[in-house]
Enzyme design. Structure first.
Site, PDB file in Angstrom:
ATOM      1  N   ARG A  62       5.397  -3.622   3.931  1.00  0.00           N
ATOM      2  CA  ARG A  62       4.139  -4.221   3.462  1.00  0.00           C
ATOM      3  C   ARG A  62       3.450  -4.997   4.582  1.00  0.00           C
ATOM      4  NH1 ARG A  62       5.699  -1.152   0.671  1.00  0.00           N
ATOM      5  NH2 ARG A  62       6.093  -1.171  -1.561  1.00  0.00           N
TER       6      ARG A  62
ATOM      7  N   SER B 209       2.716  -5.626  -8.131  1.00  0.00           N
ATOM      8  CA  SER B 209       3.809  -6.514  -7.690  1.00  0.00           C
ATOM      9  C   SER B 209       3.198  -7.706  -6.968  1.00  0.00           C
ATOM     10  CB  SER B 209       4.731  -5.775  -6.718  1.00  0.00           C
ATOM     11  OG  SER B 209       5.206  -4.608  -7.334  1.00  0.00           O
TER      12      SER B 209
ATOM     13  N   GLU C 233       3.074 -10.774  -1.999  1.00  0.00           N
ATOM     14  CA  GLU C 233       2.560  -9.500  -1.480  1.00  0.00           C
ATOM     15  C   GLU C 233       1.025  -9.526  -1.541  1.00  0.00           C
ATOM     16  OE1 GLU C 233       4.487  -5.839  -2.786  1.00  0.00           O
ATOM     17  OE2 GLU C 233       2.512  -4.904  -2.968  1.00  0.00           O
TER      18      GLU C 233
HETATM   19  C1  LIG Z   1      -1.144  -1.890 -11.253  1.00  0.00           C
HETATM   20  C2  LIG Z   1      -0.975  -1.974  -9.750  1.00  0.00           C
HETATM   21  C3  LIG Z   1       0.043  -1.252  -9.136  1.00  0.00           C
HETATM   22  C4  LIG Z   1       0.226  -1.322  -7.745  1.00  0.00           C
HETATM   23  N1  LIG Z   1       1.232  -0.594  -7.179  1.00  0.00           N
HETATM   24  C5  LIG Z   1       1.427  -0.645  -5.849  1.00  0.00           C
HETATM   25  C6  LIG Z   1       2.491   0.098  -5.246  1.00  0.00           C
HETATM   26  O1  LIG Z   1       3.221   0.837  -5.905  1.00  0.00           O
HETATM   27  N2  LIG Z   1       2.658  -0.012  -3.900  1.00  0.00           N
HETATM   28  C7  LIG Z   1       1.854  -0.792  -3.125  1.00  0.00           C
HETATM   29  O2  LIG Z   1       2.070  -0.849  -1.907  1.00  0.00           O
HETATM   30  N3  LIG Z   1       0.843  -1.509  -3.681  1.00  0.00           N
HETATM   31  C8  LIG Z   1       0.606  -1.454  -5.009  1.00  0.00           C
HETATM   32  N4  LIG Z   1      -0.415  -2.175  -5.572  1.00  0.00           N
HETATM   33  C9  LIG Z   1      -1.249  -3.045  -4.728  1.00  0.00           C
HETATM   34  C10 LIG Z   1      -2.603  -2.415  -4.299  1.00  0.00           C
HETATM   35  O3  LIG Z   1      -3.003  -1.416  -5.185  1.00  0.00           O
HETATM   36  C11 LIG Z   1      -2.541  -1.841  -2.894  1.00  0.00           C
HETATM   37  O4  LIG Z   1      -2.182  -2.838  -1.968  1.00  0.00           O
HETATM   38  C12 LIG Z   1      -3.889  -1.227  -2.472  1.00  0.00           C
HETATM   39  O5  LIG Z   1      -3.732  -0.532  -1.257  1.00  0.00           O
HETATM   40  C13 LIG Z   1      -5.004  -2.253  -2.327  1.00  0.00           C
HETATM   41  O6  LIG Z   1      -6.212  -1.561  -2.156  1.00  0.00           O
HETATM   42  P1  LIG Z   1      -7.613  -2.247  -2.415  1.00  0.00           P
HETATM   43  O7  LIG Z   1      -8.668  -1.317  -1.924  1.00  0.00           O
HETATM   44  O8  LIG Z   1      -7.723  -2.686  -3.818  1.00  0.00           O
HETATM   45  O9  LIG Z   1      -7.524  -3.509  -1.427  1.00  0.00           O
HETATM   46  P2  LIG Z   1      -8.112  -4.969  -1.655  1.00  0.00           P
HETATM   47  O10 LIG Z   1      -7.305  -5.665  -2.695  1.00  0.00           O
HETATM   48  O11 LIG Z   1      -9.578  -4.912  -1.862  1.00  0.00           O
HETATM   49  O12 LIG Z   1      -7.804  -5.617  -0.238  1.00  0.00           O
HETATM   50  C14 LIG Z   1      -6.477  -5.884   0.149  1.00  0.00           C
HETATM   51  C15 LIG Z   1      -6.469  -6.433   1.593  1.00  0.00           C
HETATM   52  O13 LIG Z   1      -6.855  -5.402   2.486  1.00  0.00           O
HETATM   53  C16 LIG Z   1      -8.008  -5.780   3.243  1.00  0.00           C
HETATM   54  N5  LIG Z   1      -8.853  -4.593   3.354  1.00  0.00           N
HETATM   55  C17 LIG Z   1      -9.317  -3.823   2.333  1.00  0.00           C
HETATM   56  N6  LIG Z   1     -10.057  -2.803   2.833  1.00  0.00           N
HETATM   57  C18 LIG Z   1     -10.044  -2.931   4.176  1.00  0.00           C
HETATM   58  C19 LIG Z   1     -10.635  -2.203   5.256  1.00  0.00           C
HETATM   59  N7  LIG Z   1     -11.397  -1.124   5.047  1.00  0.00           N
HETATM   60  N8  LIG Z   1     -10.423  -2.640   6.535  1.00  0.00           N
HETATM   61  C20 LIG Z   1      -9.663  -3.723   6.777  1.00  0.00           C
HETATM   62  N9  LIG Z   1      -9.084  -4.475   5.805  1.00  0.00           N
HETATM   63  C21 LIG Z   1      -9.272  -4.079   4.515  1.00  0.00           C
HETATM   64  C22 LIG Z   1      -8.670  -6.894   2.424  1.00  0.00           C
HETATM   65  O14 LIG Z   1      -9.433  -7.767   3.254  1.00  0.00           O
HETATM   66  C23 LIG Z   1      -7.447  -7.588   1.809  1.00  0.00           C
HETATM   67  O15 LIG Z   1      -6.875  -8.481   2.736  1.00  0.00           O
HETATM   68  C24 LIG Z   1      -0.630  -2.127  -6.951  1.00  0.00           C
HETATM   69  C25 LIG Z   1      -1.659  -2.849  -7.589  1.00  0.00           C
HETATM   70  C26 LIG Z   1      -1.835  -2.766  -8.962  1.00  0.00           C
HETATM   71  C27 LIG Z   1      -2.962  -3.517  -9.606  1.00  0.00           C
END
Ligand SMILES: Cc1cc2nc3c(=O)[nH]c(=O)nc-3n(C[C@H](O)[C@H](O)[C@H](O)COP(=O)(O)OP(=O)(O)OC[C@H]3O[C@@H](n4cnc5c(N)ncnc54)[C@H](O)[C@@H]3O)c2cc1C
Length: 349
Positions: A165, A239, A336
């Protein structure tokens, strides 16, 4: 140049459904728009924060100072090279749409990461992982914009410093980099990865079945639907904490006290412990609730907003959980989820 609005509430842009306003807010639909917005922030000396699907962030009740950009850069293309396929996706593409696309094409590599919410651009940031694979294993390169200079460059996976992570994008060296697109390297030849316990068990249940990439995706989605709440209806960021990685001696100490504690080697001489199991069997916190915040009944690692929770309520609740784990195990757990807009925010952008 896209519209820049002021004081836009961020709660609707996060899956936890909490968070105050962005001082400035805009949506970027192309690389050019992202670059123009970076210039806008640079000229005015504004902090720059990019968000995707908001599924891994906790935004403070006071909101975020500076410019918050919601990333909607689209575009998917692919190039076949023998058995390999290079699949390039715009960072604002919905991650699971890209996974579905690759599975429909019969390409192996992303199927275990099915049904993770959020965008492509966030996948390298925390090196998303599930069911025995981490996305860094199938990333070829990441195209980035440096917001301090406006320069665009391509970073090979070997320079992304992928860890559990973790990646360069969460650390000082990557703090000014916005991800514009990601190129994944996939296989046209069957390459099932079924060693993860739950997956292995599900495939064993059905006897010797023909393993197809779409079958793996279907099984992963089915397992996940029993473990995670439906994030479209219930406030959650999945998580909330990382599984702790401890020394072998700490692991032995804990197994003596708590036999059955699941643990896996991290490949570097340390042990990764199942925090879900600790929260459930050691701390008896599965389904635990205080006010509007709780741990999910079916998976204790998942924090849920039961409706109307504030960011400070969630932050305080998570602090209590950390303390309870420490009391029982002497282990400090880490979040996380990324905190944005707090004094101790861990956002780098
Ligand atoms: C129900 C559920 C299940 C999940 N299961 C998993 C799992 O199995 N495994 C796992 O690893 N994660 C999981 N996650 C966490 C999450 O979905 C992931 O971390 C996902 O990749 C986040 O994507 P996002 O676009 O929503 O990022 P955001 O929440 O919008 O951003 C997360 C971080 O990334 C940065 N960021 C976003 N886009 C960019 C970009 N283009 N350039 C630079 N920085 C950027 C943001 O500034 C922030 O710091 C889960 C979440 C939920 C709600």
């Amino acid at each position: 140049m896209p519209d820049v609005r002021q004081r836009v509430m961020l709660a609707p842009y996060t899956t936890l459904k909490v968070g105050g306003p962005a001082e400035y807010f805009a949506i970027a639909k192309s690389e050019e728009e992202m670059a123009a917005l970076a210039g806008f922030a640079r000229e005015r000396g504004l902090e720059f924060t990019v968000i995707g699907g908001g599924s891994n962030i906790l935004v403070s009740d006071d909101g975020i100072q500076g410019l918050v950009v919601k990333n909607e850069i689209k575009g998917v293309s692919s190039e076949v090279d023998g058995e390999r396929v290079f699949l390039k996706a715009g960072s604002g593409e919905i991650w699971d749409d890209v996974v579905a696309h690759s599975v429909e094409a019969g390409w192996w590599g992303l199927e275990n990461l099915s049904a993770i919410p959020g965008t492509v651009g966030a996948t390298p940031v925390q090196n998303v992982g599930a069911y025995g694979i981490e996305v860094g294993e199938v990333i070829a390169s990441v195209r980035v914009l440096d917001i301090t200079t406006g320069e665009i460059s391509e970073i090979p996976a070997t320079d992304c410093r992928f860890g559990y992570r973790d990646s360069v994008f969460k650390n000082e060296a990557g703090r000014d980099l916005i991800i514009l697109s990601v190129t994944y390297v996939l296989s046209r030849m069957p390459a099932p990865r079924l060693h993860y316990r739950d997956l292995e068990a599900r495939f064993a249940e059905h006897g010797p079945v023909q393993v197809s990439v779409s079958k793996v995706r279907a099984v992963v989605m089915d397992i996940r639907s029993g473990k995670f709440p439906d994030w479209k209806n219930i406030g959650t960021a999945g998580s909330f904490f990382k599984n702790p990685i401890v020394s072998v001696s700490d692991h032995e100490r804990l197994v003596d006290i708590y036999p059955g504690l699941p643990a896996y080697t991290d490949g570097e001489g340390r042990m990764k412990l199942s925090l879900g199991w600790i929260l459930d069997h050691v701390c008896a916190l599965r389904g635990y609730r205080e006010g509007n915040v709780g741990l999910y009944e079916r998976q204790a690692l998942v924090l849920v907003n039961r409706g109307g929770a504030t960011a400070s309520e969630i932050k305080n609740f998570s602090k209590k959980i950390r303390e309870k784990v420490f009391e029982k195990t002497d282990i400090e757990i880490e979040m996380e989820v990324r905190m944005l807009g707090f004094d101790e925010s861990n956002s780098k952008k």
